[in-house]
Design a protein around this motif. Sequence first.
Motif, PDB file in Angstrom:
ATOM      1  N   GLN A  38       8.602 -26.202  26.488  1.00  0.00           N
ATOM      2  CA  GLN A  38       9.931 -25.776  25.817  1.00  0.00           C
ATOM      3  C   GLN A  38       9.267 -24.845  24.701  1.00  0.00           C
ATOM      4  OE1 GLN A  38      11.857 -29.210  24.742  1.00  0.00           O
ATOM      5  NE2 GLN A  38      11.724 -28.600  22.472  1.00  0.00           N
ATOM      6  N   SER A  40      11.108 -23.622  21.076  1.00  0.00           N
ATOM      7  CA  SER A  40      11.854 -24.375  19.960  1.00  0.00           C
ATOM      8  C   SER A  40      11.927 -23.461  18.871  1.00  0.00           C
ATOM      9  CB  SER A  40      11.689 -25.623  19.801  1.00  0.00           C
ATOM     10  OG  SER A  40      11.719 -26.531  20.791  1.00  0.00           O
ATOM     11  N   ARG A  41      13.167 -23.365  18.167  1.00  0.00           N
ATOM     12  CA  ARG A  41      13.413 -22.467  16.788  1.00  0.00           C
ATOM     13  C   ARG A  41      13.592 -23.481  15.606  1.00  0.00           C
ATOM     14  NH1 ARG A  41      16.624 -17.033  16.329  1.00  0.00           N
ATOM     15  NH2 ARG A  41      15.619 -16.152  14.274  1.00  0.00           N
ATOM     16  N   TRP A  49       9.065 -21.201  14.783  1.00  0.00           N
ATOM     17  CA  TRP A  49       9.161 -21.298  16.250  1.00  0.00           C
ATOM     18  C   TRP A  49       8.208 -22.265  16.754  1.00  0.00           C
ATOM     19  CZ3 TRP A  49      12.602 -18.665  19.624  1.00  0.00           C
ATOM     20  CH2 TRP A  49      13.397 -17.747  18.941  1.00  0.00           C
TER      21      TRP A  49
END
Length: 102
Positions: A38, A40-41, A49
């Motif tokens: 994945q 993600s932030r 990130w």
Amino acid sequence: MLAVIRYTVPGPQTDEFAGQAREILAVFEAQPGFVSGQLSRSVDEEELWALVSEWEGAGFYRRALSAARLVMYPLMTLMINEPSAFEAVYRSERGGASPKLG
């Protein structure tokens, strides 16, 4: 095995970065030993990130890095230089914890 590669991405580069990160995940997904991944932030620092992936073992991850190097290269300047591979030693899931791993 969990792999976490963190990046600092200036706002104007967000869309380009996200597209390139999806390409990296596509290369990872095609590699033996890939379990999941994945992008993600951070909810607190929008320039931070993480590209997170799970592997059957460290060897699979290291070989996948070699396979993805050309796609990863353009993002190298945004990457935070730190260890990225983590061995699971304990896992908790809904319904109960798993015994010690490894």
